[in-house]
Scaffold this active site. Structure first.
Site, short mmCIF file in Angstrom:
data_model
loop_
_atom_site.label_atom_id
_atom_site.label_comp_id
_atom_site.label_asym_id
_atom_site.label_seq_id
_atom_site.Cartn_x
_atom_site.Cartn_y
_atom_site.Cartn_z
N LYS A 191 11.95 -13.69 25.48
CA LYS A 191 13.05 -14.40 26.15
C LYS A 191 14.13 -14.81 25.16
CE LYS A 191 11.97 -18.65 24.64
NZ LYS A 191 12.82 -19.57 23.89
N THR A 248 16.09 -21.29 28.36
CA THR A 248 16.72 -20.87 27.10
C THR A 248 18.08 -20.24 27.34
OG1 THR A 248 14.46 -20.32 26.48
CG2 THR A 248 16.11 -19.88 24.86
O1 13P Z 1 11.65 -21.88 23.27
C1 13P Z 1 12.41 -22.79 23.46
C2 13P Z 1 12.40 -23.60 24.69
O2 13P Z 1 11.32 -23.30 25.51
C3 13P Z 1 13.43 -23.12 22.45
O3 13P Z 1 14.32 -22.08 22.38
P1 13P Z 1 15.35 -21.98 21.15
O4 13P Z 1 14.53 -21.55 19.97
O5 13P Z 1 16.34 -20.98 21.59
O6 13P Z 1 15.91 -23.34 20.97
#
Ligand code: 13P
Ligand code: NAI
Length: 345
Positions: A191, A248
């Site tokens: 993701k 995200t």
């Molecule tokens: O995995 C995340 C939220 O579930 C955090 O994502 P980021 O690393 O893009 O901040």
């Protein structure tokens, strides 16, 4: 009360330590930087990563052997690129067999291994059964403020998944179990690529239609690759799949979305990464996913486009044009055949 060593004192390690401390556990937060350990112990803050007061009961450690002394559970929450190194250090110290929970979201480029596979390789004291992955839509900033959050813990050993569920579960942190380690790890890792894409799209000035398309067709790519690698396709409809994609791709808290947004606005990748000051896992994971897709002959056009942007092969606008002008097709054809093949295996 369970003795837990949390290895990695960045935003996610700090937030998960707070959940564990709220649940009354003995939390040892390890960092490889002495000045950070001293700062946390003297101020109960870790403001480089999170603007929050850390409960007094959490103690930060610089000496790994002290942090690991007598622990029943080790929570690994360093970036993917540090997992092997940290596991080797742990392996040289422990002589017992703790439950290992990891909350890291990535895939290793080159080897194309998931984090649980890296842990299994590096830690001779533990077996694959002792490993649990924790994943789901959970920005550290909101978890640290005790905002309602749901995650999934997965292990091939049901008992260990339940140990992790009991450890973290509280009235604002709801934890589900699963036995699909592959699906839960791949959902969380992949993701981040799509979140980079959502940020790029927003940075280019495109709207909600484009972002919804990226999320939905990104989910199709994740499901395609994940199922090919043995994941249960239903996992991608769950918290570590569509749940984490939504959070995200749509939140300003996301490091991947923010990095993508700056790229979409025309900034250079190196400048963007320096400005972030925190790990942007999608940049490394996209290399791995691209290699996977080529090796296994899996169609992943969004991943390929983001790979091309990250590696300065193409400009963001050209990638959008390329994606929009692919051959016409039926929306569900590959996913339907994927489910059919799974049923006949
Ligand atoms: O995995 C995340 C939220 O579930 C955090 O994502 P980021 O690393 O893009 O901040
Ligand atoms: N921040 C979040 O909201 C969430 C992050 N994650 C995942 O958690 C993992 C960690 O992310 P963050 O905490 O956000 O990263 P971060 O960038 O905030 O912190 C990473 C920490 O790891 C430490 N570290 C780096 N290399 C190390 C090494 N070789 N040895 C020891 N420590 C080392 C750094 O010093 C830093 O304290 C990533 O895989 C991320 O995808 C998962 C869910 C939520």
């Amino acid at each position: 009360m369970t003795k837990v060593a949390v290895l990695g004192a960045g935003s996610w390690g700090t937030a998960l330590s707070i959940v564990l401390a709220d649940n009354g556990h003995d939390v040892r937060l390890w960092t490889h930087r002495k000045e950070q350990a001293d700062h946390i112990n003297s101020t109960h803050k870790n403001e480089q990563y999170l603007e929050i007061m850390i409960p007094d009961s959490i103690r930060a450690y610089y000496e790994l052997k002290d942090a690991l002394q007598g622990v029943e559970v080790i929570l690994l929450v360093v970036p993917t690129k540090a997992i092997r190194e940290v596991c080797q250090q742990v392996n040289a110290i422990i002589s017992h067999k703790p439950v290992i929970i990891h909350a890291t979201k990535g895939i290793e480029p080159g080897s194309l291994k998931r984090v649980s596979q890296l842990i299994d390789e590096e830690m001779t004291q533990v077996t694959y059964e002792d490993i649990v992955v924790l994943s789901g839509p959970s920005h550290a900033e909101e978890v640290a403020q005790r905002q309602p959050t749901t995650v999934t813990v997965a292990s091939i050993n049901e008992n260990n998944a339940k140990v992790a569920q009991d450890l973290f579960f509280n009235e604002v942190f709801r934890v589900y179990t699963s036995n699909d380690v592959i699906g839960i790890e791949l959902g969380g890792a992949l993701k981040n690529i799509i979140a980079l894409g959502a940020g790029i799209s927003d940075g280019l000035g495109y709207g909600d239609n484009a972002k919804a398309a990226l999320i939905t067709r990104g989910l199709a790519e994740i499901t395609r690759l994940g199922t090919h690698l043995g994941a249960n396709p239903l996992s991608f409809l769950g918290l570590p799949g569509v749940g984490d994609l939504i959070v995200t791709c749509t939140s300003v808290h996301s490091r991947n979305w923010r990095a993508g947004n700056l790229l979409g606005k025309g900034n250079d990748l190196q400048d963007v990464l320096e400005r972030m000051g925190m790990v942007v896992e999608g940049v490394r994971t996209v290399q791995a996913a691209y290699q996977f897709a080529k090796k296994e002959n899996i169609e992943m056009p969004i991943t390929e486009g983001i790979y091309e942007i990250i590696n300065s092969v193409k400009k963001p606008k050209d990638v959008v044009e390329q994606l929009m002008n692919r051959d016409k097709r039926e929306e569900m054809d590959d996913l339907a055949s994927l489910l059919r093949n799974r049923n006949t295996r």
